[in-house]
Design a protein around this motif. Sequence first.
Motif, PDB file in Angstrom:
ATOM      1  N   ARG A 192       9.105  32.332  88.195  1.00 46.37           N
ATOM      2  CA  ARG A 192       8.424  32.749  87.032  1.00 46.37           C
ATOM      3  C   ARG A 192       7.025  31.997  86.604  1.00 46.37           C
ATOM      4  NH1 ARG A 192      13.789  33.532  85.297  1.00 46.37           N
ATOM      5  NH2 ARG A 192      14.197  31.566  85.091  1.00 46.37           N
TER       6      ARG A 192
ATOM      7  N   PHE B  60      -0.774  43.121  82.120  1.00 46.48           N
ATOM      8  CA  PHE B  60       0.781  43.244  81.939  1.00 46.48           C
ATOM      9  C   PHE B  60       1.601  42.702  83.206  1.00 46.48           C
ATOM     10  CE2 PHE B  60      -1.696  46.846  80.086  1.00 46.48           C
ATOM     11  CZ  PHE B  60      -0.790  47.030  78.763  1.00 46.48           C
ATOM     12  N   HIS B  61       1.192  41.293  83.184  1.00 48.29           N
ATOM     13  CA  HIS B  61       1.713  40.441  84.058  1.00 48.29           C
ATOM     14  C   HIS B  61       3.162  40.657  84.000  1.00 48.29           C
ATOM     15  CE1 HIS B  61       2.911  36.727  86.223  1.00 48.29           C
ATOM     16  NE2 HIS B  61       1.684  36.626  86.634  1.00 48.29           N
ATOM     17  N   ARG B  62       4.034  40.367  85.067  1.00 48.00           N
ATOM     18  CA  ARG B  62       5.627  40.659  85.227  1.00 48.00           C
ATOM     19  C   ARG B  62       6.190  39.358  84.290  1.00 48.00           C
ATOM     20  NH1 ARG B  62       8.009  44.105  88.734  1.00 48.00           N
ATOM     21  NH2 ARG B  62       6.741  45.301  89.946  1.00 48.00           N
ATOM     22  N   THR B  63       5.556  38.598  84.358  1.00 48.57           N
ATOM     23  CA  THR B  63       5.801  37.482  83.378  1.00 48.57           C
ATOM     24  C   THR B  63       4.987  37.114  82.055  1.00 48.57           C
ATOM     25  OG1 THR B  63       6.589  36.023  85.328  1.00 48.57           O
ATOM     26  CG2 THR B  63       6.126  35.005  83.328  1.00 48.57           C
ATOM     27  N   PRO B  64       5.642  37.720  80.982  1.00 52.70           N
ATOM     28  CA  PRO B  64       4.847  37.970  79.956  1.00 52.70           C
ATOM     29  C   PRO B  64       3.830  36.801  79.380  1.00 52.70           C
ATOM     30  CG  PRO B  64       7.080  38.866  79.294  1.00 52.70           C
ATOM     31  CD  PRO B  64       6.981  38.014  80.752  1.00 52.70           C
ATOM     32  N   GLU B  65       4.250  35.248  79.531  1.00 53.11           N
ATOM     33  CA  GLU B  65       3.738  34.403  79.171  1.00 53.11           C
ATOM     34  C   GLU B  65       2.372  34.323  80.001  1.00 53.11           C
ATOM     35  OE1 GLU B  65       7.151  32.428  81.014  1.00 53.11           O
ATOM     36  OE2 GLU B  65       6.691  34.216  80.043  1.00 53.11           O
TER      37      GLU B  65
ATOM     38  N   ARG C 222       0.206  36.680  80.701  1.00 53.88           N
ATOM     39  CA  ARG C 222      -0.652  38.080  80.484  1.00 53.88           C
ATOM     40  C   ARG C 222      -1.979  37.535  79.883  1.00 53.88           C
ATOM     41  NH1 ARG C 222       3.985  42.242  78.328  1.00 53.88           N
ATOM     42  NH2 ARG C 222       5.009  42.161  80.497  1.00 53.88           N
TER      43      ARG C 222
ATOM     44  N   ASP D  60      -2.410  40.059  68.996  1.00 54.94           N
ATOM     45  CA  ASP D  60      -1.301  40.567  70.058  1.00 54.94           C
ATOM     46  C   ASP D  60      -2.076  41.001  71.220  1.00 54.94           C
ATOM     47  OD1 ASP D  60       0.562  41.507  71.762  1.00 54.94           O
ATOM     48  OD2 ASP D  60       2.243  42.006  69.863  1.00 54.94           O
TER      49      ASP D  60
ATOM     50  N   VAL E  54      -1.325  42.473  73.986  1.00 53.86           N
ATOM     51  CA  VAL E  54      -1.109  43.529  75.069  1.00 53.86           C
ATOM     52  C   VAL E  54      -0.419  44.491  74.208  1.00 53.86           C
ATOM     53  CG1 VAL E  54       0.824  43.769  76.850  1.00 53.86           C
ATOM     54  CG2 VAL E  54      -0.726  41.800  76.945  1.00 53.86           C
ATOM     55  N   ALA E  55       0.393  44.311  73.330  1.00 59.36           N
ATOM     56  CA  ALA E  55       1.396  45.402  72.837  1.00 59.36           C
ATOM     57  C   ALA E  55       0.462  46.151  71.514  1.00 59.36           C
ATOM     58  CB  ALA E  55       2.526  44.924  72.249  1.00 59.36           C
TER      59      ALA E  55
ATOM     60  N   THR F 247      -2.345  50.925  79.537  1.00 63.03           N
ATOM     61  CA  THR F 247      -0.936  50.696  79.492  1.00 63.03           C
ATOM     62  C   THR F 247      -0.438  51.137  80.737  1.00 63.03           C
ATOM     63  OG1 THR F 247      -1.347  50.587  76.842  1.00 63.03           O
ATOM     64  CG2 THR F 247       0.907  51.083  77.729  1.00 63.03           C
TER      65      THR F 247
END
Length: 544
Positions: free
Chosen positions: A407, A444-449, A451, A500, A502-503, A520
């Motif tokens: 991670r 959109f990295h697999r580990t959100p922090e 990104r 925010d 990404v979302a 996305t």
Amino acid sequence: MTDSLNRNLPEDAHRTVLLRRGEVHSPADPFATAMVVERGHVAWVGSEGAADAFADGVDEVVDLDGALVTPAFVDAHVHTTATGLALTGLDLSGARSLADAATRIRAYAEARPDDRILIGHGWDAARWPERRPLRRDELDELTGGRPLYLTRIDVHSAVVTTALLDLVPGVRALDGFRDGEPLTGDAHHAVRAAAYAAVAPAQRAEAQRTALAHAASLGIGTVHECGGPQISSEDDFTGLLGLDGPGPRVVGYWADLDIERARALGARGAAGDLFVDGSLGSHTACLHEPYADAAAGHLGAAHLDAAAVAAHVVACTEAGLQAGFHAIGDAAVTAVVEGVRAASEKVGLARIRAARHRVEHAEMMTPETIAAFAELGLTASVQPAFDAAWGGEDGMYAERLGAERARTLNPYAALLRAGVPLALGSDSPVTPLDPWGAVRAAAFHRTPEHRVSVRAAFTAHTRGGWRAIGRDDAGALVPGAPADYAVWRTGELVVQAPDDRVARWSTDPRSGTPGLPDLTPGRELPVCLRTVVFGQTVFVRPNE
């Protein structure tokens, strides 16, 4: 400023071109819909109404019909010949099992009876149910006993046939040769050199042109070629730099401690894949703590220590060349940081920072090494597709390191917060040339922090690549910049909301920020319609 990278102006680059009725991604005017290109440079960007003043004084008017124009991408880490050979040759990246790979190898060998050597790429036993690579005796049977060189997806290990081993005297005594296992280390480097030496010059040039044409079709205007004596050959490197014809720019890095040799070959730096360690997939990245899925106590492979790094950085800095290193594991990154810091104590921090030395991959970072990168002005040349391919709770990284350590990998947000310059690339053929895919993978990295915003990733894949070679005046569509741009068919443009990244998205024109495509996951990526390098068209999509 004179552009030492610009080739002599081709005939079509002398023409003045007006592009209009589109969306021009420019910090000079976030609402620009038109652009004028003159003598290989951007001359003007602005609104559709103002474009009328130029219409009668240009050689060509291009109706964009709503298309998006952006700076051309820069892929900051490419192996061009290997990419071309993968595109035209044996590609096992899609093989789903040992049997599937065997079927592809046999078919390829039967289809190319006259090739002196068979070269392939992309196997990954970690994805196969059998969980093992093909054995040498199996490869001998599949190829009819012919020489075959077949690299793992990370290009840090390979399986070969007996016939190829027999072409490399003494290989069985080299480090990295373990009978029955894939080749690594010196044994792999020796066999790779023999394999590529057997490729005919015409086949090599064909592979290079194929790779560059494919890059152009993806909106890539510049590639950073990472060659070296353990990776390719001098003929391969100089042949690529001297390749005739239109196409993306090639900026060459030669991974050699012999800096005068790098300079003589026309390299921008004695840098690139100058190996401090290997790769996680091949268990050769150098770690502080052992691998989770290897023999007890296995820490990978260390090729250069901090003292060797320091000596190289001092020599490059004094010679006016960039230094750079391949470092993936946390112990390897630590060795680079300690070495560069020692060099700064000898030649001065200001000179080290001004040289813009590089680190390729830089995957296993800590808060301390991130801070050191920022302090020392090191550019992190990174590949977001690595996380897309091998990240996540069930990915190869977690298998090799355990989920907790996995991670921490590829912490792009922390690097940007610290002020570390990022340059995005693919390491093709390790992962494919796919610039919008790389931007999406970073956002959109697999580990959100970890990104980052689409805008930050896009900038790292355009201006970041130019800054990594010491150029601050390129990579954006502003007056005076080189006219390296791509035209895209895409959906609605969006601007990420700052609270925010990404979302949530905004299309509010009051933001004053140029929009970018909605990346996305699940949405179609933009399609390149045209790529232009220094005013010269190097790709046009048929029927567009």
